[in-house]
Design an enzyme around this catalytic site. Structure first.
Site, mmCIF file in Angstrom:
data_model
loop_
_atom_site.group_PDB
_atom_site.id
_atom_site.type_symbol
_atom_site.label_atom_id
_atom_site.label_comp_id
_atom_site.label_asym_id
_atom_site.label_seq_id
_atom_site.Cartn_x
_atom_site.Cartn_y
_atom_site.Cartn_z
ATOM 1 N N THR A 1 9.352 -2.232 8.124
ATOM 2 C CA THR A 1 10.332 -1.174 8.381
ATOM 3 C C THR A 1 9.698 0.166 8.761
ATOM 4 O O THR A 1 10.385 1.179 8.809
ATOM 5 C CB THR A 1 11.250 -0.961 7.154
ATOM 6 O OG1 THR A 1 10.449 -0.589 6.021
ATOM 7 C CG2 THR A 1 12.056 -2.215 6.846
ATOM 8 N N TYR B 1 7.333 6.025 4.250
ATOM 9 C CA TYR B 1 8.068 5.864 5.505
ATOM 10 C C TYR B 1 9.250 6.834 5.536
ATOM 11 O O TYR B 1 10.154 6.759 4.700
ATOM 12 C CB TYR B 1 8.581 4.433 5.675
ATOM 13 C CG TYR B 1 7.522 3.359 5.715
ATOM 14 C CD1 TYR B 1 6.164 3.668 5.813
ATOM 15 C CD2 TYR B 1 7.873 2.020 5.658
ATOM 16 C CE1 TYR B 1 5.203 2.669 5.851
ATOM 17 C CE2 TYR B 1 6.926 1.011 5.707
ATOM 18 C CZ TYR B 1 5.591 1.345 5.788
ATOM 19 O OH TYR B 1 4.643 0.351 5.814
ATOM 20 N N GLN C 1 -2.330 -6.004 1.652
ATOM 21 C CA GLN C 1 -1.686 -5.807 2.953
ATOM 22 C C GLN C 1 -2.641 -5.022 3.853
ATOM 23 O O GLN C 1 -3.015 -3.894 3.535
ATOM 24 C CB GLN C 1 -0.362 -5.059 2.780
ATOM 25 C CG GLN C 1 0.418 -4.930 4.067
ATOM 26 C CD GLN C 1 1.779 -4.297 3.872
ATOM 27 O OE1 GLN C 1 2.133 -3.359 4.576
ATOM 28 N NE2 GLN C 1 2.556 -4.811 2.922
#
Length: 270
Positions: free
Chosen positions: A19, A57, A167
């Site tokens: 996202t 984000y 990640q």
């Protein structure tokens, strides 16, 4: 959808939804809200259940949008990942970060919570808060992001529960986490590699080999690039797209079966 199995048997799909840049990049952009919500809801309709986001984000706004998009979706079918940003890695700030993410997402529990990047804060301080949050039921699983092997080993020692993922950026043309030993370490220790930027945010160069293999499968080069990732052991990926067609193509990429020869040819591109 193929999955990888976490230590307690939970099945994590190899294709998730990233996202980053939904609803803004480093700051909120409300003019993009409708577009982001439409994309997340389209992904849910396709079958995506793993959604990856972060407090960084759009300065938390992306988490809010994810929360809005999933509000009427069966929470038990979702796997939500979010991350604490570097300035918040102290004990108190990590706890506040977790509570903030829970509030913005509108959930009682975060499935997977990651340290997004390191800063100068001792990992022991951060994991004191993370372990506490797991014990309190606010987090199910812990992971890291952008960590080298030494940082991973330290995290494994400090975490009261297994580290389930690292990640990292990983694609046909980005192999530095192979070269620095992180991906081999993860694969040897049953730790999920969550590959972000699997097609370099749409900038992946399409070499002849990639184009040829794509043609043979009736697929796009980007689908083949993602299929190459998720066909590797312990690798999943989280591409982002606002485009419903691309969301479907990304989903379908997980079902493409590459031959050993095709995998070797793509491996040689790195």
């Amino acid at each position: 959808m193929r999955t990888v199995q976490l230590y307690d048997g939970t099945e994590l799909p190899v294709m998730g939804l990233g996202t980053w840049a939904m609803g803004g990049r480093s700051t909120p952009d409300p003019s993009q809200d409708a577009r982001a919500l439409k994309a997340i809801r389209a992904a849910l309709e396709i079958g995506y259940t793993h959604i990856d986001t972060a407090e960084m984000y759009a300065n938390g706004h992306t988490e809010e949008l994810v929360g809005q998009a999933i509000r009427h979706f069966d929470r038990s079918k979702l796997f939500l990942t979010t991350k604490v940003r570097p300035p918040n890695l102290s004990y108190q700030r990590t706890l506040a970060s977790i509570d903030g993410s829970l509030q913005r997402l509108g959930v009682d529990t975060i499935d997977l919570f990651l340290i997004h990047w390191r800063d100068g804060t001792p990992l022991a301080e951060t994991f004191r808060a993370l372990n506490e949050a797991v014990r309190a039921g606010k987090i199910r699983y812990l992971g890291v992001s952008n960590f080298d092997v030494g940082e991973m080993k330290e995290s494994q020692e400090l975490s009261e529960t297994p580290i389930v993922t690292n990640q990292v950026p990983y694609s046909l043309t980005t192999r530095r986490y192979v070269q620095n030993g992180v991906i081999p370490y993860c694969q040897a220790n049953n730790i999920v590699v969550t590959a972000y930027s699997p097609v370099e945010e749409g900038r992946l160069g399409v070499q002849t080999v990639l184009a040829d293999i794509a043609s043979a499968h009736g697929a796009t080069p980007y689908q083949i690039a993602m299929a190459w990732l998720v066909q590797q052991p312990w690798v999943i990926t989280i591409p982002m797209s606002h485009n419903p067609l691309h969301l479907q193509q990304n989903w379908d990429a997980a079902s493409i079966a590459l031959t050993p020869n095709e995998m070797a040819r793509l491996e040689a591109l790195g």
